[in-house]
Design an enzyme around this catalytic site. Structure first.
Site, PDB file in Angstrom:
ATOM      1  N   GLY A  31       0.808  -1.210   0.000  1.00  6.05           N
ATOM      2  CA  GLY A  31       0.000   0.000   0.000  1.00  6.05           C
ATOM      3  C   GLY A  31       0.842   1.260   0.000  1.00  6.05           C
ATOM      4  O   GLY A  31       2.023   1.240  -0.347  1.00  6.05           O
ATOM      5  N   HIS A  34       2.562   4.948  -4.768  1.00  2.00           N
ATOM      6  CA  HIS A  34       3.133   6.168  -5.341  1.00  2.00           C
ATOM      7  C   HIS A  34       3.443   5.921  -6.811  1.00  2.00           C
ATOM      8  O   HIS A  34       3.029   4.894  -7.380  1.00  2.00           O
ATOM      9  CB  HIS A  34       4.388   6.599  -4.561  1.00  2.00           C
ATOM     10  CG  HIS A  34       5.380   5.500  -4.347  1.00  2.00           C
ATOM     11  ND1 HIS A  34       6.046   4.854  -5.374  1.00  2.00           N
ATOM     12  CD2 HIS A  34       5.826   4.903  -3.194  1.00  2.00           C
ATOM     13  CE1 HIS A  34       6.855   3.938  -4.887  1.00  2.00           C
ATOM     14  NE2 HIS A  34       6.746   3.932  -3.570  1.00  2.00           N
ATOM     15  N   GLY A  36       6.033   5.038  -8.316  1.00  6.03           N
ATOM     16  CA  GLY A  36       6.749   3.794  -8.565  1.00  6.03           C
ATOM     17  C   GLY A  36       5.799   2.616  -8.698  1.00  6.03           C
ATOM     18  O   GLY A  36       5.946   1.770  -9.588  1.00  6.03           O
ATOM     19  N   HIS A  37       4.807   2.553  -7.815  1.00  7.87           N
ATOM     20  CA  HIS A  37       3.800   1.492  -7.917  1.00  7.87           C
ATOM     21  C   HIS A  37       3.000   1.625  -9.206  1.00  7.87           C
ATOM     22  O   HIS A  37       2.658   0.615  -9.839  1.00  7.87           O
ATOM     23  CB  HIS A  37       2.850   1.540  -6.717  1.00  7.87           C
ATOM     24  CG  HIS A  37       3.499   1.233  -5.408  1.00  7.87           C
ATOM     25  ND1 HIS A  37       3.750   2.207  -4.462  1.00  7.87           N
ATOM     26  CD2 HIS A  37       3.959   0.065  -4.882  1.00  7.87           C
ATOM     27  CE1 HIS A  37       4.318   1.651  -3.404  1.00  7.87           C
ATOM     28  NE2 HIS A  37       4.463   0.352  -3.633  1.00  7.87           N
ATOM     29  N   GLY A 147       9.624  -4.433  -8.264  1.00  2.00           N
ATOM     30  CA  GLY A 147      10.505  -3.319  -8.578  1.00  2.00           C
ATOM     31  C   GLY A 147      11.969  -3.650  -8.373  1.00  2.00           C
ATOM     32  O   GLY A 147      12.333  -4.357  -7.423  1.00  2.00           O
ATOM     33  N   LYS A 149      14.127  -1.595  -7.360  1.00  2.98           N
ATOM     34  CA  LYS A 149      14.659  -0.909  -6.179  1.00  2.98           C
ATOM     35  C   LYS A 149      14.898  -1.901  -5.037  1.00  2.98           C
ATOM     36  O   LYS A 149      15.868  -1.783  -4.295  1.00  2.98           O
ATOM     37  CB  LYS A 149      13.716   0.199  -5.709  1.00  2.98           C
ATOM     38  CG  LYS A 149      14.317   1.043  -4.571  1.00  2.98           C
ATOM     39  CD  LYS A 149      13.408   2.150  -4.123  1.00  2.98           C
ATOM     40  CE  LYS A 149      12.334   1.651  -3.205  1.00  2.98           C
ATOM     41  NZ  LYS A 149      12.861   1.257  -1.860  1.00  2.98           N
ATOM     42  N   GLN A 153      15.240  -8.604  -3.001  1.00  6.70           N
ATOM     43  CA  GLN A 153      13.919  -9.231  -2.962  1.00  6.70           C
ATOM     44  C   GLN A 153      13.570  -9.819  -4.324  1.00  6.70           C
ATOM     45  O   GLN A 153      13.103 -10.961  -4.428  1.00  6.70           O
ATOM     46  CB  GLN A 153      12.873  -8.192  -2.553  1.00  6.70           C
ATOM     47  CG  GLN A 153      11.435  -8.662  -2.691  1.00  6.70           C
ATOM     48  CD  GLN A 153      10.453  -7.582  -2.311  1.00  6.70           C
ATOM     49  OE1 GLN A 153      10.177  -7.371  -1.127  1.00  6.70           O
ATOM     50  NE2 GLN A 153       9.899  -6.876  -3.288  1.00  6.70           N
ATOM     51  N   SER A 186       7.671   4.491  -0.181  1.00  7.35           N
ATOM     52  CA  SER A 186       6.595   4.907   0.727  1.00  7.35           C
ATOM     53  C   SER A 186       7.157   5.555   1.977  1.00  7.35           C
ATOM     54  O   SER A 186       6.488   6.364   2.627  1.00  7.35           O
ATOM     55  CB  SER A 186       5.735   3.700   1.108  1.00  7.35           C
ATOM     56  OG  SER A 186       5.145   3.133  -0.044  1.00  7.35           O
TER      57      SER A 186
END
Length: 282
Positions: A31, A34, A36-37, A147, A149, A153, A186
């Site tokens: 959630g 922004h 990027g999402h 992403g 970034k 992950q 975020s």
């Protein structure tokens, strides 16, 4: 068409029926959406007929002294973003819908999850992979978008898909930056104006390293920027600067050829930020 909101497995099944057939893409998020999402969602729409965005602040990936309780939760605004971007289904479960109170089984990120970011956040990637696998099982996407970034992950999700033979294509999306170079996050909303001046040295350090071609010179150039920022007010408190193989996240050798990731993490005020850049060596 309106966004269909589902809060549990049963509602998600009905949402998929209402959305219709076709290729499905999943964009997992916590959630506080922004730009990027938005870029992840747009890429997902290119990959599939229907896009599902999950919104779930996952307690398993937060350590005991991290910001789970204050992590930004902006659900109504997030729904607006999803509607604007053509998302068909939003999956927003409660913690009780995702985890049994006596849960015993989780995913281990292995050795790859215990280095670099994992060394500073023990158990973090176990929590990430556990929730991602659960989302994959619930949503049953054909493709999932993450992403760049969060480079480690992304690498670990790809490894999990390969190791567990999951029939899902994993797509990495480029990091989106604000006009001043700060990687969108975020957590950026936590930064004061003074914090932000210091935080800009993360991307500045990566740019300084990226113009070099040899591993030690890359790290030396980036480290010089970070050491200067450590004397700012507020100071930049470095967790790590690492130049790693993107497939294993082990440190590259001096004779490394091919892609490498220059990754950095630091705390500015009360906010911890990460950033990285992909380089080609040799």
């Amino acid at each position: 068409m309106d966004v269909i909101v589902a809060g549990n497995r049963e509602e998600l099944g009905k949402a998929r029926e209402a959305a219709g057939l076709g290729r499905y893409a999943l964009v997992p998020t916590m959630g506080a959406l922004h730009e990027g999402h938005r870029s992840l969602i747009r890429l997902a729409r290119e990959q599939a007929d229907q896009v599902v965005v999950s919104i779930f602040v996952n307690p398993l990936q937060f350590g005991p002294h991290e910001d789970f309780s204050r992590y930004p939760r902006t659900f109504e605004a997030d729904l607006g973003v999803c509607a604007e971007e053509g998302v068909r289904v939003v999956f927003a479960p409660a913690v009780a819908d995702m985890y049994l109170p006596d849960r015993q089984i989780a995913v281990s990120a292995g050795a790859m999850g215990s280095v670099v970011e994992g060394a500073f956040r023990p158990g973090h990637f176990d929590g990430v992979l556990t929730v991602v696998l659960k989302l994959f099982n619930l949503v049953q996407p054909d493709v999932a978008v993450f992403g760049q970034k969060d480079a480690q992950q992304l690498a670990l999700v790809r490894r999990m898909v390969a190791d567990l033979n999951l029939p899902i294509a994993i797509v990495g999306a480029p990091t989106v930056r604000e006009a001043d170079g700060l990687a969108l996050s975020s957590r950026n909303r936590y930064l004061s104006s003074a914090d932000r001046v210091t935080a800009l040295n993360l991307s500045k350090a990566l740019r300084a390293g990226a113009v070099q071609r040899e591993p030690e010179r890359i790290k030396d150039a980036a480290r010089a920027v970070l050491e200067t920022a450590a004397r700012f007010d507020p100071p930049l408190l470095l967790d790590y600067l690492a130049l790693v193989d993107p497939a294993t996240f082990t440190e590259v050798t001096e004779d490394h050829r091919g892609e490498a990731i220059l990754a950095v993490a630091a705390k500015v005020g009360t906010t911890r930020l990460i950033d990285n850049v992909v380089l080609t060596l040799g």
